[in-house]
Scaffold this active site. Structure first.
Site, PDB file in Angstrom:
ATOM      1  N   TYR A 151      31.639 -95.886   7.894  1.00  0.00           N
ATOM      2  CA  TYR A 151      32.196 -94.957   9.070  1.00  0.00           C
ATOM      3  C   TYR A 151      31.408 -95.872  10.294  1.00  0.00           C
ATOM      4  O   TYR A 151      32.458 -95.872  11.353  1.00  0.00           O
ATOM      5  CB  TYR A 151      31.767 -93.792   9.287  1.00  0.00           C
ATOM      6  N   LYS A 196      30.181 -97.625  -6.686  1.00  0.00           N
ATOM      7  CA  LYS A 196      31.364 -99.080  -6.864  1.00  0.00           C
ATOM      8  C   LYS A 196      29.881 -99.925  -7.158  1.00  0.00           C
ATOM      9  O   LYS A 196      30.429-101.417  -6.917  1.00  0.00           O
ATOM     10  CB  LYS A 196      32.473 -98.992  -5.875  1.00  0.00           C
ATOM     11  N   ASP A 229      35.311 -93.999  -9.351  1.00  0.00           N
ATOM     12  CA  ASP A 229      37.041 -93.618  -9.847  1.00  0.00           C
ATOM     13  C   ASP A 229      36.816 -92.790 -11.191  1.00  0.00           C
ATOM     14  O   ASP A 229      37.735 -91.881 -11.782  1.00  0.00           O
ATOM     15  CB  ASP A 229      37.181 -95.137 -10.337  1.00  0.00           C
ATOM     16  N   ASP A 253      33.098 -88.490   1.693  1.00  0.00           N
ATOM     17  CA  ASP A 253      33.907 -88.109   1.714  1.00  0.00           C
ATOM     18  C   ASP A 253      35.528 -87.798   1.038  1.00  0.00           C
ATOM     19  O   ASP A 253      35.837 -86.095   1.485  1.00  0.00           O
ATOM     20  CB  ASP A 253      34.634 -88.599   3.463  1.00  0.00           C
ATOM     21  N   ASP A 257      36.403 -83.361  -1.096  1.00  0.00           N
ATOM     22  CA  ASP A 257      38.211 -82.653  -0.954  1.00  0.00           C
ATOM     23  C   ASP A 257      38.574 -83.146  -1.810  1.00  0.00           C
ATOM     24  O   ASP A 257      38.997 -81.407  -2.214  1.00  0.00           O
ATOM     25  CB  ASP A 257      38.194 -83.520   0.093  1.00  0.00           C
TER      26      ASP A 257
HETATM   27  C1  IPM Z   1      34.355 -85.163   7.166  1.00  0.00           C
HETATM   28  C2  IPM Z   1      36.246 -84.922   7.772  1.00  0.00           C
HETATM   29  C3  IPM Z   1      35.261 -86.184   8.566  1.00  0.00           C
HETATM   30  C4  IPM Z   1      34.919 -87.325   7.263  1.00  0.00           C
HETATM   31  C5  IPM Z   1      36.665 -86.099  10.204  1.00  0.00           C
HETATM   32  C6  IPM Z   1      37.216 -85.755  10.564  1.00  0.00           C
HETATM   33  C7  IPM Z   1      36.025 -87.758  10.823  1.00  0.00           C
HETATM   34  O1  IPM Z   1      37.200 -85.496   7.027  1.00  0.00           O
HETATM   35  O2  IPM Z   1      34.372 -83.974   7.354  1.00  0.00           O
HETATM   36  O3  IPM Z   1      34.807 -84.738   6.057  1.00  0.00           O
HETATM   37  O4  IPM Z   1      35.366 -88.054   7.384  1.00  0.00           O
HETATM   38  O5  IPM Z   1      33.653 -87.378   7.688  1.00  0.00           O
HETATM   39 MG    MG Z   2      36.334 -84.702   4.639  1.00  0.00          MG
END
Ligand code: IPM
Ligand code: MG
Length: 362
Positions: A151, A196, A229, A253, A257
């Site tokens: 990042y 990884k 993975d 990240d 999710d």
């Molecule tokens: C998160 C979001 C952010 C990230 C984006 C909006 C930059 O997806 O906080 O998980 O990738 O960190």
């Molecule tokens: Mg995110």
């Protein structure tokens, strides 16, 4: 000490409010209402200082993280963020992308430690795409390194090539490992480190440093290594086995999710991004959901759970954090849910009201 004296000496907390874009202002409004009720009930005075971030800041000032926002955060105990981003800013140049505001505030305040709790609740199991037996007893804390890696590495692009560098230093890995170790100690004492290492040099450094720090400073904490993975798969097949999952920025990240689906909806997951001075940025992990913005039906639970994390981690008010979480869980048990979960579900305002009512004694 009489309660009147105690009230007079209660510290006023300073919190920067960052409503942001899309549904951000709607869930932020819900947080403000709950905090006002909590102040009445528990003597929890908070001075909320509203500031700009993301697309809203780009529109007003030309930059996604204005200096005024940075200055306000410098003298605050915590910041509470709604969400940033939306199609309106998709074609803006890179330095005017709303997401950059988020990345910049993380870097500016050294918010290296991102906590994303994944806890399944019996009343919500039916909303997860996974079979109920896979969800029993899931209680894991995702610890994501938030200010390093790909990042924040060097980036460039020309017409035919592009590059994003992933770089980690020993000290960046050490400090996040210490944070994860301390957390694991308060939980079940287990860390699963995700990387990884069969391909990436940064992952091999992570493995070396994490195992060294844990061996030297947290001999009571156990360590399991998992490739990313495989981790993506194991989250679907044996999530209840995990306690603390420690990983780098990009993997965290993606996996957070994925893990959110164990709980039923992205609209239910809070997060805390902390530095070493206890300042934290608290935000729901869902995005700005522009498709439903302005309709009064955003799910405010992730934001309200973020408020609870703020009370616990930056404001030292763990009892009040517990009370808020209890009220939220009670609402879930009673089926007070928004339309992302149940068709024709409750509005943001109705959920907020219900949480406030359940905070009140009797
Ligand atoms: C998160 C979001 C952010 C990230 C984006 C909006 C930059 O997806 O906080 O998980 O990738 O960190
Ligand atoms: Mg995110």
């Amino acid at each position: 000490m009489s309660s009147a004296t105690a009230n007079n000496t209660t510290r006023v907390f300073r919190v920067v409010g960052l409503p942001g874009d899309g549904v951000g202002p709607e869930v932020y409004q819900s947080a403000c209402q709950v905090l006002a009720v909590m102040d009445e009930l528990f003597n929890l005075p908070i001075e909320l200082d509203g500031q700009l971030i993301g697309g809203a800041a780009v529109d007003a000032t030309g930059t996604p993280l204005p200096q005024a926002t940075i200055d306000a955060c410098k003298s605050a105990d915590a910041a509470l963020l709604g969400a940033v981003g939306g199609p309106k800013w998709d074609n803006h140049p890179a330095e005017q992308r709303p997401e950059l505001g988020l990345l910049k505030i993380r870097a500016e305040f050294n918010l290296f430690c991102n906590l994303r709790p994944i806890v399944t609740h019996p009343a919500l199991q039916a909303f997860s795409p996974l079979r109920p037996e896979r969800l029993i007893g899931v209680d894991l804390m995702m610890v994501r390194e938030l200010t390093g890696g790909i990042y924040f590495g060097k980036k460039w692009r020309d017409a035919n090539q592009a590059e994003d560098v992933c770089r980690y230093t020993r000290s960046e890995i050490e400090r996040i490992t210490r944070a994860a170790g301390a957390l694991a100690r308060q939980r079940k004492g287990r860390i699963t480190m995700v990387d990884k290492a069969n391909v990436l040099e940064t992952s091999r450094l992570w493995r070396e440093v994490v195992s060294q720090v844990l061996e030297d400073e947290f001999p009571d904490v156990s360590l399991e290594n998992l490739l990313v993975d495989a981790a993506a798969m194991h989250l679907l097949t044996r999530a209840a086995d995990f306690d603390v999952m420690l990983t780098e920025n990009l993997f965290g990240d993606i996996l957070s999710d994925e893990a959110s689906m164990l709980c039923g909806s992205m609209g239910l997951l809070p997060s805390a991004s902390l530095n070493e001075d206890r300042f934290g940025l608290y935000e729901p992990i869902h995005g700005s959901a522009p498709d439903i913005a302005g309709q009064g039906k955003a799910n405010p639970y992730a934001m309200l759970l973020s408020v609870a994390m703020m009370l616990r981690h930056s404001l030292d008010r763990a009892d009040e954090a517990d009370a808020l979480e209890r009220s939220i869980h009670q609402c879930w048990d009673e089926g007070i849910l928004t339309p992302d979960l149940v068709p024709g579900g409750c509005s943001t305002a109705r959920v907020t009201e219900a949480v406030c009512e359940r905070l009140k004694p009797g």
